[in-house]
Design a protein around this motif. Structure first.
Motif, short mmCIF file in Angstrom:
data_model
loop_
_atom_site.label_atom_id
_atom_site.label_comp_id
_atom_site.label_asym_id
_atom_site.label_seq_id
_atom_site.Cartn_x
_atom_site.Cartn_y
_atom_site.Cartn_z
N LEU A 100 0.85 -1.19 0.00
CA LEU A 100 0.00 0.00 0.00
C LEU A 100 0.89 1.24 0.00
O LEU A 100 1.73 1.39 0.89
CB LEU A 100 -0.91 -0.01 1.23
N THR A 101 0.68 2.13 -0.98
CA THR A 101 1.54 3.31 -1.13
C THR A 101 0.68 4.55 -1.30
O THR A 101 -0.20 4.58 -2.19
CB THR A 101 2.47 3.17 -2.35
N ARG A 102 0.91 5.55 -0.48
CA ARG A 102 0.19 6.82 -0.68
C ARG A 102 0.90 7.61 -1.76
O ARG A 102 2.11 7.87 -1.69
CB ARG A 102 0.13 7.62 0.61
N ILE A 103 0.14 8.06 -2.76
CA ILE A 103 0.70 8.74 -3.93
C ILE A 103 0.58 10.25 -3.81
O ILE A 103 1.50 10.99 -4.13
CB ILE A 103 -0.02 8.27 -5.22
N SER A 104 -0.59 10.72 -3.34
CA SER A 104 -0.84 12.16 -3.36
C SER A 104 -1.92 12.50 -2.36
O SER A 104 -2.75 11.65 -2.00
CB SER A 104 -1.27 12.60 -4.77
N THR A 105 -1.92 13.74 -1.89
CA THR A 105 -2.97 14.26 -1.02
C THR A 105 -3.46 15.58 -1.59
O THR A 105 -2.64 16.46 -1.92
CB THR A 105 -2.46 14.48 0.41
N ARG A 106 -4.79 15.73 -1.71
CA ARG A 106 -5.35 16.96 -2.27
C ARG A 106 -6.56 17.38 -1.45
O ARG A 106 -7.21 16.57 -0.78
CB ARG A 106 -5.76 16.77 -3.73
N ASN A 107 -6.89 18.67 -1.55
CA ASN A 107 -8.09 19.22 -0.93
C ASN A 107 -9.05 19.64 -2.05
O ASN A 107 -9.08 20.79 -2.48
CB ASN A 107 -7.75 20.45 -0.08
N LEU A 108 -9.80 18.69 -2.55
CA LEU A 108 -10.72 18.95 -3.66
C LEU A 108 -12.13 19.12 -3.13
O LEU A 108 -12.63 18.29 -2.37
CB LEU A 108 -10.69 17.80 -4.65
N LEU A 109 -12.77 20.22 -3.54
CA LEU A 109 -14.16 20.43 -3.14
C LEU A 109 -15.09 19.49 -3.90
O LEU A 109 -16.13 19.09 -3.39
CB LEU A 109 -14.56 21.89 -3.38
N ARG A 110 -14.77 19.17 -5.12
CA ARG A 110 -15.56 18.22 -5.91
C ARG A 110 -14.74 16.94 -6.05
O ARG A 110 -13.65 16.96 -6.60
CB ARG A 110 -15.89 18.82 -7.29
N TYR A 111 -15.24 15.85 -5.54
CA TYR A 111 -14.47 14.62 -5.44
C TYR A 111 -14.05 14.11 -6.82
O TYR A 111 -14.76 14.29 -7.82
CB TYR A 111 -15.27 13.53 -4.74
N PRO A 112 -12.93 13.40 -6.90
CA PRO A 112 -12.50 12.79 -8.17
C PRO A 112 -13.52 11.78 -8.68
O PRO A 112 -14.09 11.00 -7.91
CB PRO A 112 -11.19 12.10 -7.80
N GLN A 113 -13.76 11.81 -9.98
CA GLN A 113 -14.73 10.91 -10.60
C GLN A 113 -14.15 10.37 -11.91
O GLN A 113 -13.20 10.91 -12.45
CB GLN A 113 -16.04 11.65 -10.90
N ASP A 114 -14.79 9.32 -12.43
CA ASP A 114 -14.52 8.82 -13.78
C ASP A 114 -13.04 8.48 -13.98
O ASP A 114 -12.38 8.99 -14.88
CB ASP A 114 -14.99 9.86 -14.81
N ILE A 115 -12.52 7.61 -13.14
CA ILE A 115 -11.12 7.23 -13.22
C ILE A 115 -10.85 6.47 -14.54
O ILE A 115 -11.54 5.50 -14.85
CB ILE A 115 -10.70 6.34 -12.04
N THR A 116 -9.85 6.91 -15.30
CA THR A 116 -9.46 6.27 -16.55
C THR A 116 -7.94 6.05 -16.54
O THR A 116 -7.18 7.01 -16.33
CB THR A 116 -9.85 7.13 -17.76
N TRP A 117 -7.51 4.83 -16.80
CA TRP A 117 -6.08 4.51 -16.80
C TRP A 117 -5.49 4.77 -18.18
O TRP A 117 -6.04 4.34 -19.19
CB TRP A 117 -5.86 3.04 -16.42
N LEU A 118 -4.36 5.49 -18.21
CA LEU A 118 -3.63 5.69 -19.46
C LEU A 118 -2.71 4.50 -19.71
O LEU A 118 -2.54 4.05 -20.83
CB LEU A 118 -2.80 6.97 -19.40
N ASP A 119 -2.07 4.05 -18.65
CA ASP A 119 -1.23 2.86 -18.65
C ASP A 119 -1.18 2.39 -17.20
O ASP A 119 -2.01 2.80 -16.38
CB ASP A 119 0.16 3.14 -19.24
N GLU A 120 -0.20 1.58 -16.88
CA GLU A 120 -0.16 0.99 -15.54
C GLU A 120 0.21 2.01 -14.46
O GLU A 120 -0.01 1.76 -13.27
CB GLU A 120 0.83 -0.17 -15.53
N TYR A 121 0.72 3.20 -14.86
CA TYR A 121 1.21 4.15 -13.86
C TYR A 121 0.67 5.57 -14.02
O TYR A 121 1.15 6.48 -13.36
CB TYR A 121 2.75 4.17 -13.87
N ARG A 122 -0.31 5.76 -14.89
CA ARG A 122 -0.91 7.09 -15.05
C ARG A 122 -2.42 6.93 -15.12
O ARG A 122 -2.93 6.03 -15.79
CB ARG A 122 -0.39 7.79 -16.30
N VAL A 123 -3.13 7.85 -14.44
CA VAL A 123 -4.58 7.85 -14.48
C VAL A 123 -5.08 9.27 -14.77
O VAL A 123 -4.40 10.26 -14.46
CB VAL A 123 -5.21 7.37 -13.15
N ALA A 124 -6.28 9.33 -15.39
CA ALA A 124 -6.96 10.61 -15.60
C ALA A 124 -8.26 10.58 -14.82
O ALA A 124 -8.85 9.51 -14.59
CB ALA A 124 -7.23 10.83 -17.08
#
Length: 843
Positions: free
Chosen positions: A399-423
């Motif tokens: 288990l690895t923490r990658i990033s921490t953000r303060n987003l008012l609108r939660y992340p949605q619609d996760i799409t993988w570009l490859d094994e190490y990048r997501v949109a």
């Protein structure tokens, strides 16, 4: 005296005659009627009526009655060769130019029945001095009522075989009634929505060759939903499989497009099933799991990752104990856990543990080796939630923490570009307690996160359009060959596609050769070959189209609504925008009835939302309902809406009616001035939720509206801030950083209930009695205030209804009909329908 009496009788007769409408236009059909087996051979003619049932909507072999005796009487052929029995059908349509009570009188020379809109109203089985007579009362409006007369005959009957009919009304009625077999159908009631097919789910196979479609229709008097799931082969645009299995959800294709997965609801929970598409064979992968939510099947089919909303411990204390803000919303459950089921061994192992956080989003990587986990950590300072991005390796549990953000609108619609990048999509800005510049985070942007570095890039920060992310449809597609995204967006009143380069250097709006301004629910092939989507226009209900990317061609797949609306009389629409006092262009549209002419004065209905989401150019049965009832419409998107750029959207932050309301007032003044045929003295308005708040707010600031409808609106911002289930979070969009203790003036001065003494417009208030989004207290207190001030106000609280008053479909129809009756009373001087409602209430 005798002359006076005679004159009075002549005048009365003339008035009575004017209130009768003979039916002179018919469609007819005559068919032989074979005797019943094992029945009495001396059967009476009237008994034949009970041998017949009719599917009115499917009676299609009509013969237009061109030769009607004396202009009113339909005559059937009384020569009955062969079986010596026959049935005669005569059909027509009746309509009125306003609400009217009427009576249908039918006379015939043989036994008969009278039907209206498929329901039997009257039967004449016995003969009287006038022949066979039947009558029934009808309530008419501007939609057409379908009349069907069924009559039967035998060879033993003597004399001409004929029927005639007339429609009468009270002699004091001012309604104009028409009877004509060729009448177009006006969509004058909201229940026309129930006739339309809906397609809420589209899922395309990765190779672009198959499309799964969920179709929903409503049937019967209770408008019960009927669902079917269909699979289409897209090369030939043909249906290859269909099922009416209920409880199906979360359809997915396997990566090789050879299998279909779906979740099936049972009494014991949710099961997971697999169907081999070539053979149509099905097998259950996973036995019932209580409260199972989403799932993903590993690419090689060896396992299933699924989420479960873990039940909260039973509360036996007799009270609710709130420790965090998200403890308050009813039904909200942040205790989500993940599991992995091994399809070969049948072993399930738990992957995550619930805690003091919400595992809001998770997604399986293309290889099936790792998960992206996004968890929301509650806090007591703005923005109340911190998002943590983690990766979890299935084989090792790393288990690895990658990033921490303060987003008012939660992340949605996760799409993988490859094994190490997501949109993913999210609100356009991070937030922190020390922020002094506030943004409307409903303007959604496209982000790319590198899981190796933790760096996030916003690719569409300066775009006018806002990405769409609702309804859990994937609206992002990455194309490796071009290193770009195809995204589905809202751009003003349009919903269309845009292409965005991975490095964010180039953005193209409408890169595809799609002719529709409004598309929705896109389904994209993983190989980029095809896209399927709903498409609609203001006068064309939704249909399903398939776009071939290489050929740049759009093909129609499914349009059952075309036949449904073939007889509907649609209005017209034209864009009408203006530049407001702040220099922004405010987009809007003017809708006109089908029978519009500029040589008369038309009543006007103004509609808006004025919150974070724009109105658009999709088909709306509500709009068509207003047009069918003789209204023109003005619809606008006031400043503060998403889909017009970040600066435009940011006006909403801290506004609470100040600018948005002024746009409605200013737009209404300008549209009336620009269209002389709009009746300035007969203008009504309505809005729902935040739009209901704007309705109340503008009534405190303008006298130009003759009446208004507030639908589940906010009347006291301070009450809503703490009392609405999502009030504190929405307030962080509409009034970020503002609280009753640091900006008392905003919460008091901008709340309509504190300005109720400025309202004199007749107002109808509608609310659901179980609404926790905007609690019904908001409408209760507004009603009390206006009533104590002596204003014309009526409040309908629908028992058990939640936000939007559509839990029960009949309640949706009812409150929309109430709106029509309210507008008719004040904008047309036609109070009859509303008065009947008040007189009959509770009876």
């Amino acid at each position: 005296m005798r002359r006076l009496l005679l004159a009075s009788l002549i005048a009365y007769s003339a008035l009575l005659y004017a209130a009768e409408t003979p039916v002179r236009s018919w469609q007819t059909l005559q068919l032989p009627l074979t005797p019943l087996a094992f029945a009495d051979s001396s059967q009476k003619t009237a008994d034949l009526l009970d041998q017949l049932t009719f599917a009115w909507d499917e009676l299609g072999v009509w013969q237009e009655q061109a030769d009607v005796a004396d202009g009113e009487t339909v005559r059937f052929d009384e020569q009955l060769p062969g079986v010596g029995r026959a049935v005669g059908l005569a059909a027509t349509f009746v309509t009125a130019d306003q609400y009217a009570k009427a009576t249908v009188h039918v006379t015939g020379t043989r036994p008969l029945k009278l039907f209206a809109n498929g329901k039997e109203l009257a039967k004449a089985a016995a003969k009287d001095s006038a022949g066979y007579t039947a009558k029934a009362e009808l309530t008419l409006d501007r939609s057409r009522t379908e009349l069907l007369i069924v009559t039967v005959a035998q060879e033993s009957d003597s004399g001409h075989w004929e029927i005639s009919a007339k429609v009468s009304q009270d002699s004091t009625s001012t309604a104009v009634i028409r009877a004509d077999a060729k009448l177009k159908d006006r969509t004058a009631r909201f229940e026309y929505d129930a006739k339309l097919h809906d397609f809420p789910v589209l899922v395309m196979s990765p190779n672009g060759k198959l499309l799964a479609v969920k179709r929903v229709i409503r049937e019967g008097d209770e408008y019960e939903k009927r669902e079917s799931h269909e699979i289409y082969e897209l090369d030939g645009l043909k249906l290859v499989h269909s099922t009416k299995l209920s409880g199906v959800a979360n359809i997915q294709f396997s990566p090789d497009s050879k299998r279909l997965y779906y979740k099936l609801s049972t009494d014991n929970g949710q099961e997971l099933w697999e169907q081999t598409l070539a053979t149509k064979e099905t097998r259950r992968l996973l036995k019932a799991v209580k409260d199972m939510e989403g799932y993903d099947v590993l690419p090689d089919g060896t396992g299933v990752v699924y989420a479960v909303a873990k039940e909260k411990p039973e509360n036996k204390t007799g009270y609710d104990l709130f420790r965090e803000l998200d403890d308050r919303p009813t039904g909200y459950n942040d205790r989500r856990e993940l599991f992995l089921f091994d399809t070969y061994t049948g072993v399930t192992r738990q992957l995550s543990k619930a805690g003091d956080f919400d595992l809001a989003t998770w997604s399986l990587s293309p290889s099936g080796e790792r998960l992206l986990l996004i968890r929301n950590l509650p806090k007591d300072t703005r923005p109340y939630v911190t998002q943590e991005f983690w990766t979890y390796v299935l084989a090792s549990g790393e288990l690895t923490r990658i990033s921490t953000r303060n987003l008012l609108r939660y992340p949605q619609d996760i799409t993988w570009l490859d094994e190490y990048r997501v949109a993913y999509t999210s609100g356009s800005h991070d937030a922190a307690p020390e922020d002094t510049v506030y943004h409307n985070v409903s303007q959604l942007v496209l982000n790319v996160l590198d899981l190796r570095t933790g760096v996030t890039r916003n690719l569409t920060a300066d775009a006018r359009f806002s990405l769409n992310d609702e309804e859990k449809h994937s609206r992002l597609h990455f194309e490796p060959a071009s290193q770009s995204f195809l995204v589905h967006v809202s751009n003003g009143g349009e919903q269309q596609f845009a292409r965005v380069a991975l490095e964010g250097s180039k953005i193209t709006y409408r890169p595809l050769n799609i002719r529709w301004d409004f598309t929705d629910f896109p389904a994209m092939a993983q190989n980029g070959s095809r896209i399927a989507y709903q498409a609609a226009d203001f006068d064309s209900p939704k249909a399903i189209y398939v776009y071939d990317v290489a050929a740049r061609t759009e093909r129609l797949l499914l349009d059952p609504n075309r036949e449904v609306v073939a007889e509907w009389e649609m209005g017209t629409m034209e864009e009408w925008s203006f530049t407001n006092r702040l220099g922004y262009e405010i987009e809007g549209w003017v809708y006109k009835p089908a029978d519009f002419t500029p040589d008369k004065q038309w009543p006007v209905i103004v509609y808006y939302y004025a919150g974070v989401s724009p109105r658009d150019v999709r088909f709306s049965i509500q709009y068509q309902m207003w047009l069918a009832n003789g209204y023109v419409m003005y619809v606008l998107n006031p400043v503060g809406s998403a889909a017009y750029g970040q600066e435009f959207a940011d006006v909403h932050a801290g506004d609470w009616g100040t600018e948005a309301t002024q746009d409605v007032i200013e737009g209404t003044e300008k549209v009336l001035a620009a269209h002389p045929w709009m009746d300035k003295s007969k203008v009504g308005c309505y809005g729902g939720s935040y739009g209901g708040f704007v309705t109340l707010d503008l009534l405190t600031k303008s006298k130009q509206f003759a009446c208004a409808v507030d639908m589940y609106g906010i009347s006291n911002i301070a009450n809503y801030f703490g009392g609405g289930a999502w009030g504190v979070w929405y307030s962080d969009i509409a009034s970020p950083g503002q609280f009753p203790w640091n900006n008392r003036d905003l919460f008091v001065n901008n709340s309509p209930v504190f300005n109720a003494d400025k309202i004199s417009t007749p107002t109808l208030i509608l609310h659901g009695g179980a609404d926790v989004n905007v609690p019904w207290l908001e409408s209760d207190q507004m009603f009390v205030a206006l009533k104590l001030l002596g204003q014309d106000v009526v409040y309908a609280r629908f028992q058990g209804e939640t936000h939007n008053i559509n839990t029960k479909y009949k309640n949706l129809l009812e409150h929309r009909q109430m709106m029509l009756e309210w507008f008719d009373k004040y904008l047309k001087n036609q109070p009859d329908a509303w008065d009947v409602r008040l007189e009959s209430y509770g009876k």
